[in-house]
Design an enzyme around this catalytic site. Structure first.
Site, mmCIF file in Angstrom:
data_model
loop_
_atom_site.group_PDB
_atom_site.id
_atom_site.type_symbol
_atom_site.label_atom_id
_atom_site.label_comp_id
_atom_site.label_asym_id
_atom_site.label_seq_id
_atom_site.Cartn_x
_atom_site.Cartn_y
_atom_site.Cartn_z
ATOM 1 N N LEU A 220 78.041 16.717 60.754
ATOM 2 C CA LEU A 220 77.152 16.820 61.918
ATOM 3 C C LEU A 220 77.729 16.022 63.091
ATOM 4 O O LEU A 220 77.764 16.501 64.230
ATOM 5 C CB LEU A 220 75.749 16.327 61.560
ATOM 6 N N GLN B 122 80.713 17.719 64.648
ATOM 7 C CA GLN B 122 80.298 18.823 65.516
ATOM 8 C C GLN B 122 79.725 18.297 66.829
ATOM 9 O O GLN B 122 79.974 18.858 67.897
ATOM 10 C CB GLN B 122 79.258 19.687 64.798
ATOM 11 N N GLU B 123 78.952 17.213 66.742
ATOM 12 C CA GLU B 123 78.285 16.687 67.934
ATOM 13 C C GLU B 123 79.256 15.997 68.899
ATOM 14 O O GLU B 123 79.246 16.264 70.095
ATOM 15 C CB GLU B 123 77.192 15.678 67.519
ATOM 16 N N SER B 124 80.092 15.085 68.386
ATOM 17 C CA SER B 124 80.872 14.223 69.279
ATOM 18 C C SER B 124 82.329 14.056 68.887
ATOM 19 O O SER B 124 83.061 13.341 69.569
ATOM 20 C CB SER B 124 80.232 12.836 69.321
ATOM 21 N N TYR C 108 75.785 26.492 65.716
ATOM 22 C CA TYR C 108 75.782 25.062 65.388
ATOM 23 C C TYR C 108 75.567 24.857 63.887
ATOM 24 O O TYR C 108 76.294 24.104 63.235
ATOM 25 C CB TYR C 108 74.677 24.388 66.197
#
Length: 478
Positions: free
Chosen positions: A320, A323-325, A454
């Site tokens: 996660l 994917q986010e940062s 996502y």
């Protein structure tokens, strides 16, 4: 009369032998297991995924700075995209197991550097070659501490002990070479080990010799400067992928793609990246080259600690964050999300963090929000098998839009607890007026493609991490 008497004795004996033979034949027939059907291209497209076995090493498939990389991986990803199916990777560093899985129909393709030998051609279909390489002897360079002489002539391999991967083409080549030179080459076939592990064993002095493909050997000289790879033991050989016998339609489709792709700039870029790039050594020596370090990011410890708060596998939480940062605590999005967990300002305020908060505080706040979403979904969902997908989508786009998609699904006679083909469909279409203007919708327009991708991206990254990184503790999600 005498002859008739013996005939009466012989006839029952013949009948008894005949019946026993029939029984044995019936037993044999019952014990035979039917072969799994060879699937055609259309069946694989209907299934929606291509099941491929590849090996985990520093050239074919690995994780670097949290991202899946590798020569075979990138080629296979391009192939799956061309076929319009999902790539499902199975990591298998033991060739015997990979071949067995292929013959049993558990996978569709072996995506590795496979030499096309006559024995293998009798058992499998092979694609057009994806690359070429020679086989070379891996030995240590001469040094004061190592009295082993350098082998330069293939005749000098007589009576030498060479460790190679079991079921590899190297075994066949050494057997042929032994016949050619008229002297025995002692071959130690190693199970459950990868070629690069054998190269490392040579470099460390644990074994004296092994064989590898030249392109892989060249890459490994960056990691082990004390190895010598100059002695060739074969002519250039085609490297290809293997499929089950009878899968001619799929083989032909892959061949058509390979024929075009190998002539493209993209193929040349991929090849240079993994075999000719000056960055290979930097990558291998990085703390975040997972094959060597076992780490995904510098935040592994914090992630492991926080993942327990939501009963997650730490690799899932890592996926996660990737994917986010991409594990960058200073990441900022165009909509104002910030930090490792890309918290929106209003969400961050709820958990008492802001842009000046430390990375560990941002991570902890994001996990608290995931825990909040988990509690809410536990109260809403009757069937919780797709809870994780709902949770990830809600983290991305907000719980309100997910609840809208559930209401649309229920109104249209679909299961509101089912993601694929139900809630995901209505979320994907929530950018269309006929969907977001429906009376049951409370949160209006939503660009649903973003949360849909996502969810898929995080689960894909998670699969890569499960393939390549060990789990320290057992998780309820496994």
């Amino acid at each position: 009369m005498f002859k008739f008497k013996y005939i009466k004795l012989i006839i029952p004996l013949i009948l008894m032998i005949f019946l026993q033979t029939c029984n044995q034949n019936r037993k044999t027939i019952r014990l035979r297991q039917p072969d799994k059907t060879v699937l055609g291209l259309k069946h694989i497209k209907l299934r929606g995924k291509l099941r491929v076995s590849t090996d985990y090493n520093s050239t074919n498939y690995f994780i670097y700075k949290g991202r899946a990389m590798g020569f075979q991986y990138e080629l296979l990803k391009e192939l799956a995209e061309h076929l319009d199916v999902k790539l499902e990777l199975n990591v298998e560093n033991d060739l015997s197991s990979a071949f067995s899985n292929l013959e049993n129909g558990d996978i569709d393709l072996i995506g590795m550097n496979l030499s096309i030998t006559q024995d293998r051609k009798d058992r499998f279909n092979f694609t057009l070659p994806h690359s070429q390489s020679k086989q070379v002897l891996i030995q240590r360079k001469a040094s004061v501490n190592d009295s082993l002489p350098i082998v330069r002539n293939q005749l000098e391999l007589g009576d030498k002990l060479i460790h190679v991967q079991q079921a590899s083409a190297y075994v066949e080549r050494l057997n042929n070479l032994s016949n050619e030179i008229g002297r025995s080459i002692h071959i130690e076939k190693m199970e459950n080990i990868e070629v690069e592990q054998l190269i490392e064993m040579v470099a460390n002095g644990e074994i004296d010799y092994t064989i590898a493909d030249q392109n892989v050997a060249i890459v490994n000289t960056n990691y082990y400067p004390n190895i010598d790879i100059a002695t060739e033991v074969s002519f250039p050989q085609d490297m290809a992928w293997a499929l089950r016998k009878g899968s001619d339609e799929l083989t032909e489709a892959i061949n058509q793609w390979l024929k075009d792709f190998k002539g493209s700039a993209k193929y040349n870029q991929i090849y240079r990246k993994y075999f000719l790039s000056s960055r290979i050594e930097t990558r291998h020596n990085s703390e975040y080259f997972t094959l060597k370090s076992g780490k995904i990011s510098k935040y592994d410890g914090l992630i492991k600690k926080n993942s327990k708060l939501i009963d997650w596998d730490w690799r899932l939480l890592s996926a996660l964050i990737s994917q986010e940062s991409h594990f960058n605590p200073n990441a900022r999005s165009w909509v104002g999300a910030f930090g490792l967990m890309q918290l929106m300002p209003e969400t961050a305020f709820r958990y008492d963090v802001d842009e000046d908060s430390k990375p560990e505080e941002n991570l902890e706040a994001g996990v608290k929000h995931l825990k909040y979403l988990s509690r809410r979904l536990d109260k809403i969902l009757i069937d919780k098998k797709d809870k994780l997908k709902f949770m990830l989508a809600a983290y991305n786009v907000g719980l309100g839009h997910i609840l809208d998609a559930r209401r649309l699904a229920k109104k249209n006679g679909q299961d509101p607890d089912l993601w694929k083909g139900s809630v995901a469909y209505y979320l994907l279409n929530k950018s269309k007026p006929e969907f977001y203007k429906d009376p049951v919708v409370r949160y209006g327009y939503c660009r649903g493609e973003e949360p849909y991708k996502y969810v898929n991206n995080i689960l894909s990254i998670y699969e890569h991490y499960k393939n390549t990184v060990s789990l320290d503790e057992i998780s309820s999600l496994e």
